[in-house]
Motif scaffolding. Structure first.
Motif, short mmCIF file in Angstrom:
data_model
loop_
_atom_site.label_atom_id
_atom_site.label_comp_id
_atom_site.label_asym_id
_atom_site.label_seq_id
_atom_site.Cartn_x
_atom_site.Cartn_y
_atom_site.Cartn_z
N ARG A 47 10.73 -15.41 108.91
CA ARG A 47 9.60 -16.08 108.24
C ARG A 47 10.07 -16.84 107.00
O ARG A 47 9.65 -17.96 106.75
CB ARG A 47 8.52 -15.07 107.86
N LEU A 48 10.95 -16.19 106.23
CA LEU A 48 11.46 -16.85 105.03
C LEU A 48 12.30 -18.07 105.41
O LEU A 48 12.18 -19.13 104.80
CB LEU A 48 12.26 -15.88 104.18
N ARG A 49 13.12 -17.92 106.42
CA ARG A 49 13.96 -19.04 106.87
C ARG A 49 13.10 -20.22 107.34
O ARG A 49 13.43 -21.38 107.08
CB ARG A 49 14.90 -18.59 107.98
N ALA A 50 11.96 -19.94 107.99
CA ALA A 50 11.07 -21.01 108.44
C ALA A 50 10.45 -21.75 107.26
O ALA A 50 10.25 -22.96 107.31
CB ALA A 50 9.97 -20.43 109.33
N LEU A 51 10.15 -21.02 106.19
CA LEU A 51 9.55 -21.63 105.01
C LEU A 51 10.59 -22.36 104.15
O LEU A 51 10.31 -23.42 103.62
CB LEU A 51 8.85 -20.57 104.17
N ALA A 52 11.76 -21.75 104.04
CA ALA A 52 12.79 -22.29 103.14
C ALA A 52 14.17 -22.14 103.76
O ALA A 52 14.91 -21.22 103.43
CB ALA A 52 12.72 -21.57 101.80
N PRO A 53 14.54 -23.04 104.66
CA PRO A 53 15.83 -22.91 105.33
C PRO A 53 17.03 -22.98 104.38
O PRO A 53 18.11 -22.46 104.69
CB PRO A 53 15.85 -24.07 106.32
N GLU A 54 16.82 -23.56 103.20
CA GLU A 54 17.93 -23.69 102.24
C GLU A 54 18.09 -22.46 101.35
O GLU A 54 19.06 -22.37 100.58
CB GLU A 54 17.71 -24.92 101.36
N ALA A 55 17.19 -21.50 101.44
CA ALA A 55 17.24 -20.32 100.57
C ALA A 55 18.47 -19.46 100.86
O ALA A 55 18.89 -19.32 102.01
CB ALA A 55 15.99 -19.47 100.76
N ASP A 56 19.04 -18.91 99.82
CA ASP A 56 20.17 -17.98 99.95
C ASP A 56 19.58 -16.62 100.30
O ASP A 56 19.18 -15.85 99.42
CB ASP A 56 20.95 -17.92 98.64
N LEU A 57 19.52 -16.31 101.58
CA LEU A 57 18.85 -15.10 102.05
C LEU A 57 19.49 -13.82 101.55
O LEU A 57 18.79 -12.83 101.30
CB LEU A 57 18.77 -15.11 103.58
#
Length: 120
Positions: free
Chosen positions: A45-55
């Motif tokens: 879900r986080l990747r869908a919202l912010a693919p550039e985020a450092d997970l």
């Protein structure tokens, strides 16, 4: 029945946009002296919202919250109520609490599970 306060824990990858993904729930019940939380960090879900985020960095920040709730580290000198207030104070960070809400419950631990399944 006891009154309790709760707030969603959310990841806001870009604070300037205000978009968020709920990743947990924080609950404080003063009468039962309970401060607890549950996490359900959905990376997809986080990747869908912010693919550039450092997970990896976001996950480290999210998983630091339960340690504060438990009173580990410098937070250990604070009462459960003080920790709840500190955690729910407004901030402009990637991981933050949402607005605080109230309710009534006879079982705070069951309530935090119910809130998690409903909100995250």
């Amino acid at each position: 029945m006891n009154t309790y306060e709760w707030a969603p824990l959310r990841v806001v990858p870009r604070v300037d946009r205000g978009e968020c993904v709920n990743v947990g729930v924080l609950l404080y019940c003063r009468h039962a002296v309970v401060l607890t939380m549950r996490l359900a960090f959905d990376v997809d879900r986080l990747r869908a919202l912010a693919p550039e985020a450092d997970l990896d960095e976001v996950a480290l920040a999210v998983h630091a919250w339960p340690r504060v709730v438990a009173g580990e580290g410098p937070a250990g000198v604070l009462s459960p109520g003080e920790r709840f207030r500190w955690l729910t104070a407004p901030r402009s960070t990637v991981v933050q609490a949402g607005p605080v809400h109230t309710g009534l419950t006879a079982d705070p631990e069951a309530e935090v599970d119910r809130l998690l399944s409903r909100l995250v």
